[in-house]
Design a protein around this motif. Structure first.
Motif, short mmCIF file in Angstrom:
data_model
loop_
_atom_site.label_atom_id
_atom_site.label_comp_id
_atom_site.label_asym_id
_atom_site.label_seq_id
_atom_site.Cartn_x
_atom_site.Cartn_y
_atom_site.Cartn_z
N UNK A 15 0.29 2.24 12.22
CA UNK A 15 -0.90 2.81 11.55
C UNK A 15 -1.26 2.01 10.30
N UNK A 16 -0.23 1.65 9.52
CA UNK A 16 -0.48 0.86 8.30
C UNK A 16 -1.09 -0.50 8.65
N UNK A 17 -0.60 -1.10 9.74
CA UNK A 17 -1.14 -2.40 10.16
C UNK A 17 -2.57 -2.27 10.69
N UNK A 18 -2.85 -1.14 11.36
CA UNK A 18 -4.23 -0.90 11.80
C UNK A 18 -5.17 -0.81 10.60
N UNK A 19 -4.69 -0.20 9.52
CA UNK A 19 -5.49 -0.11 8.30
C UNK A 19 -5.72 -1.50 7.72
N UNK A 20 -4.68 -2.35 7.77
CA UNK A 20 -4.84 -3.72 7.27
C UNK A 20 -5.86 -4.49 8.11
N UNK A 21 -5.80 -4.28 9.42
CA UNK A 21 -6.74 -4.96 10.31
C UNK A 21 -8.19 -4.53 10.03
N UNK B 16 -9.35 -2.94 7.06
CA UNK B 16 -9.82 -3.01 5.67
C UNK B 16 -9.21 -4.17 4.88
N UNK B 17 -8.35 -4.98 5.50
CA UNK B 17 -7.81 -6.15 4.82
C UNK B 17 -6.60 -5.89 3.97
N UNK B 18 -6.09 -4.68 3.95
CA UNK B 18 -4.87 -4.36 3.19
C UNK B 18 -4.16 -3.21 3.88
N UNK C 57 0.80 -1.22 0.00
CA UNK C 57 0.00 0.00 0.00
C UNK C 57 0.83 1.27 0.00
N UNK C 58 2.01 1.21 -0.64
CA UNK C 58 2.91 2.38 -0.68
C UNK C 58 2.85 2.99 -2.08
#
Length: 517
Positions: free
Chosen positions: A185-191, A193-195, A74-75
């Motif tokens: 923060x990026x991992x929270x987004x993955x948790x 929204x799945x990505x 997601x970068x």
């Protein structure tokens, strides 16, 4: 494309400047000046467009570029420009040119490599002001650190290795904390929204509803406060500013400190609005602590560069106070303070460097009676000392006045305490003038005064100080839409001492008053 040009021009010119040393003595300097002058023209061209004075709407970027980079994580190569970024890029290119002029006679060894590092650092600073993908932002955040370390370690004065190590240690510790928070923060987004995603828009408000958001906000705050710097994260600053060569000090105080301030406004406040509403009184208290602590220690200094360094801590405290007050007026004042402080502190370090170059000392006890010997240095030092202490009619006064006026309704006691910093600024500034330029001349000295180029450069900075002091509309109007959006995104502080008074003007009304032709 123009956003990438702003970053790539100094980065691509850097190796050219390094090689230029082999062609002629001044080739590296002219290559650096040419690259930064083109960047300055590009930024001025963007600023001349009418869109900067219009409301962009919530969350909108006035100029944007996005290309996928590492889609699995997601970068993306996502750049965005709004009024805040533009004003700081203008400051970066202008002070970059000043730093090169200030280094013209001081740097005589490995000239090409010096200017290569200056351009790399400035390219990183511009990248920081444009990146709105947090991974890309961190990349540019690191790009500017290594060249700055080399500038201090290789061309600095006494204790340069100790100072450069201290600078690297503190800033890297803050950077690592920031990196951990960005990845979380990026991992929270993955948790959720799945990505994973590092994009600014995707991460807005993601972590504000849980305890994790508070800790992530704290990590962002510390990471940026180290660079600002704000007490108690400042111990690297006095040694580093004192040991660095003049050009590097101009960049450190005038620009790198602004990247920390920019990070607080751009990322920390909008990404964690609920946590900020609880934390704001603490941040404002740290700002006031910085104002008073820096001013008291500045009064005790006999080394001119250390005095200016501690005064920088004091003046950046006004930024912290205004940024977390949560009113549009205080935020506008905080941004104005960044611009005004960049001009005044850059000039004062340039003048302190000029004195050291001529007298081979920074100890004011060994100076005195220099007004008649080097009148250009003396008169310019007096002007920028007055600007720094907030003399009405100059840009610093507008910034500090707006911060105090906008913060009073939120934290009146802290604001009153902060205002005493302006009184103390008058004490240490006038004491510096008395010790260095007035009184009995210590010994018979015939020192060369400022060259016409250096004097003209300082005159230009003085003209900008007067212009923005009498007519601040260009800066306030350009950044007003960004600040208005920021106020809308941030809920009122849960520890609000007094609700904002309806009788206090908004920044919009202030802007219209001060800008009336």
């Amino acid at each position: 494309m123009v956003l990438w040009l702003l970053i790539l021009i100094p980065l691509l010119a850097a190796p050219l400047a390094w090689m230029g040393e082999q062609w002629s003595r001044h080739a590296a300097r002219w290559i650096a000046i040419g690259a930064l002058f083109i960047d300055l023209l590009l930024a001025l061209l963007l600023w001349s467009q009418d869109q900067w004075f219009q409301d962009p709407g919530q969350g909108a970027w006035l100029l944007e570029s996005q290309t996928s980079w590492i889609p699995l994580w997601g970068i993306s190569l996502h750049l965005g420009l709004d009024g805040l970024s533009l004003v700081l890029i203008l400051l970066t290119t202008f002070l970059g040119l000043i730093a090169i002029v200030a280094s013209w006679t001081e740097i005589q060894v490995r000239v090409g490599f010096f200017h290569c590092n200056v351009l790399l650092a400035l390219g990183g600073v511009i990248g920081v002001f444009l990146a709105i993908d947090l991974f890309l932002f961190f990349f540019f955040w690191e790009v500017m650190l290594v060249p700055m370390y080399l500038l201090i370690a290789m061309w600095g004065h006494e204790q340069r290795r100790h100072a450069s190590f201290k600078f690297f240690l503190f800033t890297q510790a803050g950077s690592l904390l920031l990196l951990v928070a960005i990845i979380a923060l990026a991992l929270l987004h993955q948790h959720a929204f799945g990505r994973p995603s590092f994009d600014y828009a995707d991460l807005m408000g993601l972590a504000q509803k849980n305890e994790m958001g508070w800790w992530l906000m704290l990590a962002f705050f510390i990471g940026f406060a180290v660079k600002l710097p704000a007490p108690p994260f400042h111990p690297w600053l006095p040694d580093t500013y004192t040991a660095a060569p003049t050009g590097a000090t101009v960049i450190l105080a005038g620009l790198l400190a602004k990247t920390g301030a920019y990070g607080l406004i751009r990322f920390t406040i909008p990404l964690f609005p609920d946590a900020i509403s609880e934390f704001a009184p603490i941040a404002m208290g740290l700002g006031v602590m910085g104002i008073l602590y820096g001013a008291v220690l500045a009064c005790a200094q006999t080394d001119m560069k250390r005095l200016v360094a501690y005064s920088s801590i004091s003046h950046m405290g006004f930024f912290l106070l205004g940024a977390f007050a949560g009113t549009e007026l205080a935020l506008q004042g905080a941004v104005m303070q960044l611009v005004a402080h960049g001009l005044s502190i850059g000039a004062l370090f340039m003048l302190a460097g000029a004195l050291q170059e001529r007298l081979h000392t920074r100890d004011m006890r060994q100076m005195g009676g220099l007004w008649g010997v080097i009148p250009r240095v003396a008169s310019m030092t007096l002007f920028f000392a007055l600007a720094s202490l907030g003399l009405p009619g100059l840009a610093n006064f507008i910034g500090e006045f707006l911060v105090l006026f906008g913060s009073f309704s939120v934290q009146p006691f802290l604001t009153i305490l902060a205002s005493t910093g302006m009184v103390m600024a008058a004490i240490y500034s006038l004491a510096m003038m008395q010790r260095a330029f007035f009184g009995r001349q210590r010994e018979t000295r015939i020192e060369p005064d400022l060259s016409n180029i250096a004097f003209g450069t300082l005159l230009l900075m003085a003209v900008l100080q007067v212009w923005l002091g009498l007519y601040p509309r260009p800066v306030l109007s350009t950044t007003m839409p960004v600040m208005a959006t920021l106020v809308q995104q941030t809920p009122p502080s849960s520890n609000l001492t007094h609700p904002p008074s309806k009788f206090l003007p908004s920044s919009n009304s202030f802007t219209s008053h001060v800008s009336a032709p």
